[in-house]
Design a protein around this motif. Structure first.
Motif, PDB file in Angstrom:
ATOM      1  N   THR A 295      -1.535  22.425   6.473  1.00  0.00           N
ATOM      2  CA  THR A 295      -2.299  21.303   7.012  1.00  0.00           C
ATOM      3  C   THR A 295      -1.906  20.024   6.290  1.00  0.00           C
ATOM      4  N   TYR A 296      -1.357  19.074   7.031  1.00  0.00           N
ATOM      5  CA  TYR A 296      -0.911  17.808   6.444  1.00  0.00           C
ATOM      6  C   TYR A 296      -1.920  16.703   6.720  1.00  0.00           C
ATOM      7  N   GLN A 297      -2.014  15.778   5.757  1.00  0.00           N
ATOM      8  CA  GLN A 297      -2.855  14.590   5.901  1.00  0.00           C
ATOM      9  C   GLN A 297      -2.043  13.369   5.490  1.00  0.00           C
ATOM     10  N   GLN A 298      -2.465  12.230   5.978  1.00  0.00           N
ATOM     11  CA  GLN A 298      -1.879  10.959   5.589  1.00  0.00           C
ATOM     12  C   GLN A 298      -3.011  10.098   5.044  1.00  0.00           C
ATOM     13  N   ALA A 299      -2.768   9.465   3.878  1.00  0.00           N
ATOM     14  CA  ALA A 299      -3.788   8.616   3.279  1.00  0.00           C
ATOM     15  C   ALA A 299      -3.147   7.655   2.296  1.00  0.00           C
TER      16      ALA A 299
ATOM     17  N   ARG B 178       0.872  -1.181   0.000  1.00  0.00           N
ATOM     18  CA  ARG B 178       0.000   0.000   0.000  1.00  0.00           C
ATOM     19  C   ARG B 178       0.906   1.227   0.000  1.00  0.00           C
ATOM     20  N   VAL B 179       0.601   2.183  -0.861  1.00  0.00           N
ATOM     21  CA  VAL B 179       1.366   3.422  -0.952  1.00  0.00           C
ATOM     22  C   VAL B 179       0.608   4.502  -0.195  1.00  0.00           C
ATOM     23  N   GLU B 180       1.268   5.091   0.779  1.00  0.00           N
ATOM     24  CA  GLU B 180       0.657   6.143   1.592  1.00  0.00           C
ATOM     25  C   GLU B 180       1.456   7.430   1.431  1.00  0.00           C
ATOM     26  N   PHE B 181       0.739   8.533   1.287  1.00  0.00           N
ATOM     27  CA  PHE B 181       1.363   9.860   1.226  1.00  0.00           C
ATOM     28  C   PHE B 181       1.103  10.605   2.528  1.00  0.00           C
ATOM     29  N   ASP B 182       2.059  11.440   2.926  1.00  0.00           N
ATOM     30  CA  ASP B 182       1.913  12.438   3.985  1.00  0.00           C
ATOM     31  C   ASP B 182       2.156  13.761   3.264  1.00  0.00           C
ATOM     32  N   TRP B 183       1.104  14.550   3.053  1.00  0.00           N
ATOM     33  CA  TRP B 183       1.196  15.714   2.161  1.00  0.00           C
ATOM     34  C   TRP B 183       0.322  16.870   2.628  1.00  0.00           C
ATOM     35  N   ALA B 184       0.599  18.018   2.022  1.00  0.00           N
ATOM     36  CA  ALA B 184      -0.234  19.212   2.156  1.00  0.00           C
ATOM     37  C   ALA B 184      -0.451  19.791   0.768  1.00  0.00           C
ATOM     38  N   CYS B 185      -1.634  20.376   0.568  1.00  0.00           N
ATOM     39  CA  CYS B 185      -1.942  21.027  -0.703  1.00  0.00           C
ATOM     40  C   CYS B 185      -3.072  22.026  -0.490  1.00  0.00           C
ATOM     41  N   ASP B 186      -2.845  23.248  -0.896  1.00  0.00           N
ATOM     42  CA  ASP B 186      -3.870  24.275  -0.811  1.00  0.00           C
ATOM     43  C   ASP B 186      -4.983  23.980  -1.827  1.00  0.00           C
ATOM     44  N   GLY B 187      -6.211  24.263  -1.446  1.00  0.00           N
ATOM     45  CA  GLY B 187      -7.358  24.002  -2.310  1.00  0.00           C
ATOM     46  C   GLY B 187      -7.306  24.727  -3.645  1.00  0.00           C
ATOM     47  N   SER B 188      -6.585  25.829  -3.722  1.00  0.00           N
ATOM     48  CA  SER B 188      -6.528  26.605  -4.963  1.00  0.00           C
ATOM     49  C   SER B 188      -5.773  25.891  -6.081  1.00  0.00           C
ATOM     50  N   VAL B 189      -4.948  24.893  -5.736  1.00  0.00           N
ATOM     51  CA  VAL B 189      -4.181  24.168  -6.756  1.00  0.00           C
ATOM     52  C   VAL B 189      -4.422  22.659  -6.716  1.00  0.00           C
ATOM     53  N   ALA B 190      -5.383  22.216  -5.930  1.00  0.00           N
ATOM     54  CA  ALA B 190      -5.678  20.782  -5.835  1.00  0.00           C
ATOM     55  C   ALA B 190      -6.063  20.233  -7.204  1.00  0.00           C
ATOM     56  N   GLY B 191      -5.783  18.961  -7.408  1.00  0.00           N
ATOM     57  CA  GLY B 191      -6.159  18.297  -8.645  1.00  0.00           C
ATOM     58  C   GLY B 191      -5.012  18.054  -9.601  1.00  0.00           C
TER      59      GLY B 191
END
Length: 106
Positions: free
Chosen positions: A64-68, A27-40
């Motif tokens: 704000t960082y998330q892991q998924a 399973r590949v998991e990222f720990d990342w942050a990304c502003d909504g203005s450039v998401a996608g």
């Protein structure tokens, strides 16, 4: 934040050399942050002849960082090169990447 950031070109990439102890699915998991203005923005990850692709989701802000989990790869045992890059030229900055984890799938 101890991240890889300012990914703004198709040529930007990160390369890791890893030792995979046992062949199998990971399973590949990222720990990342990304502003909504450039998401996608689209990313690609390759390792051991396998490829995984997806788009960067918003975490709300660059602070704000998330892991998924972002997918799975079938990897051979041994020393591998893992390469992360933009799939196409990002619109703005692509991601602030703090970690990629390869977790054996049981």
């Amino acid at each position: 934040y101890k991240n890889l950031g300012y990914w703004s070109s198709r040529e930007d990439q990160a390369v890791w050399h890893v030792m995979i102890p046992q062949a199998g699915k990971y399973r590949v998991e990222f720990d990342w942050a990304c502003d909504g203005s450039v998401a996608g923005n689209r990313w690609e990850l390759s390792a051991g002849g396998e490829k995984l692709a997806g788009s960067v989701g918003s975490t709300g802000s660059w602070d704000t960082y998330q892991q998924a989990a972002v997918g799975e790869l079938a990897l051979p045992a041994g020393k591998l090169q893992v390469v992360m890059t933009a799939a196409v030229k990002p619109q703005g900055a692509m991601i602030d990447l703090r970690a990629i984890r390869l977790v054996p799938v049981k």
